[in-house]
Design an enzyme around this catalytic site. Sequence first.
Site, PDB file in Angstrom:
ATOM      1  N   GLY A 116      12.862   8.595  -0.932  1.00 21.05           N
ATOM      2  CA  GLY A 116      12.460   7.602   0.166  1.00 21.05           C
ATOM      3  C   GLY A 116      13.112   6.401   0.009  1.00 21.05           C
ATOM      4  O   GLY A 116      13.794   5.939  -1.042  1.00 21.05           O
ATOM      5  N   LYS A 117      13.255   5.683   1.084  1.00 20.37           N
ATOM      6  CA  LYS A 117      13.868   4.300   1.034  1.00 20.37           C
ATOM      7  C   LYS A 117      13.282   3.514   2.359  1.00 20.37           C
ATOM      8  O   LYS A 117      13.162   4.212   3.454  1.00 20.37           O
ATOM      9  CB  LYS A 117      15.392   4.323   0.926  1.00 20.37           C
ATOM     10  N   GLY A 118      13.608   2.113   2.345  1.00 21.04           N
ATOM     11  CA  GLY A 118      13.133   1.516   3.251  1.00 21.04           C
ATOM     12  C   GLY A 118      13.528   0.036   3.290  1.00 21.04           C
ATOM     13  O   GLY A 118      14.293  -0.528   2.421  1.00 21.04           O
TER      14      GLY A 118
END
Length: 432
Positions: A116-118
């Site tokens: 995941g990333k953000g």
Amino acid sequence: MTTATLNKKSKKIPVRGMMENVMEQFNSASDHIELHPNIRKILSITNNEIVVHFPVKMDNGDVEIFTGYRVQHNNALGPYKGGLRYHPTVDIDAARALAMWMTWKTSLAGLPYGGGKGGIQLDPSKYSQSELERITRRFTFALADNIGPEHDIPAPDVNTNSQTMAWMADTYMSTRPPAERTANQHVVTGKPDGSGGLEGRDRATGFGVYLTIKFWAQHNDESLEGKRFIVQGFGNVGYWAAHFLEKEGAKLVAVQDAFGSIQNKDGIAVEDLFNYSKSNNGSIVDFPESKTLDKDEFYATDCDICIPAALGNQITKEVAPLIKARLIAEGANGPTNVEGEKILLERGVTIIPDILCNSGGVIGSYFEWLQNRNGELWQLEEVMPKLEKKMKESFEKVYAFAKAESLDLRTAAYCIAIKRIEKAYIQRGIFP
């Protein structure tokens, strides 16, 4: 592409390039291992894409609206795992590419995580510490139903740090029922030592970069003594990689950061530069006993090792011909685009790919997560050997696969990572 509602000033061209890079790398490795077509379809897209808009009151009483992102690519192997960055270039496409890279990285490292990333689209230098705290807490509150210690575990990334993670953990725990609050401390990793953080987490990524360089040298029967290296980005990763390389007798001869580039062919003292940058608002510019370089001159510095440890898409087809290093060690995520990589490989340059080279950070995060989950406190003396052991296992797997299959290290790393996920899908089946 869903860019219609994004900030018109965001830098979309390099972002699109990152997504193109990760997909071309994925497809190349998938072709080599003859990945099952159905699993290729699943891994080609993200599971969830969260966009939140939230108001925050500034110090002067005005309200600003911020846009935050969290992309959850795949969780076949375990909870989503990946950093949150605060930068003007953050948007949904950047988060997609970075989330996919995290899936490959955690799989390659043999961790029970997905990717995941953000982050938030902002320039943190324009906000006070108290404003950044309110922005972080409000962002965490907006994300609260989409993260969790067994679901999605954020960590620091570009322009975020242990303080950011402490604010996030405190905000998230405050949203839980009283009896569950302390049990949710591992909702984020990269926290300060006194707030559930892991001793050594600060240096884990840079230490991993150094280790992969050391393992490469060992495989080539070479010593790091006297090796000249250059570093792009002198933040946490660049500093610690340089710190450990210098201890091995290697010589830092050029550095580039967001403010400029410097060079000293006789060597730059890593600790002196680190202390200078701290006293100079984070900038290396005008460091004593160094000369100023243009951006392209930095890449053309005569050296053995180049460590890009800043942002993605830095080594392009224009930059690659300038590089004199024999080895590129990717401290950043996606610093070399596909066109640049082809040029470097044709010239015989070795590239230690990001999903291997900078995986020390997520391995350190895994250790912190385990520490919190089990109610333990690990000491630095046990953390660093555990980290080195995991990094060596990954490096040896990739190096052996690349040699056996006559592949470059990146394709080999992708093949190993994707095959592990494919195995999970084959064993479990696809619901319903």
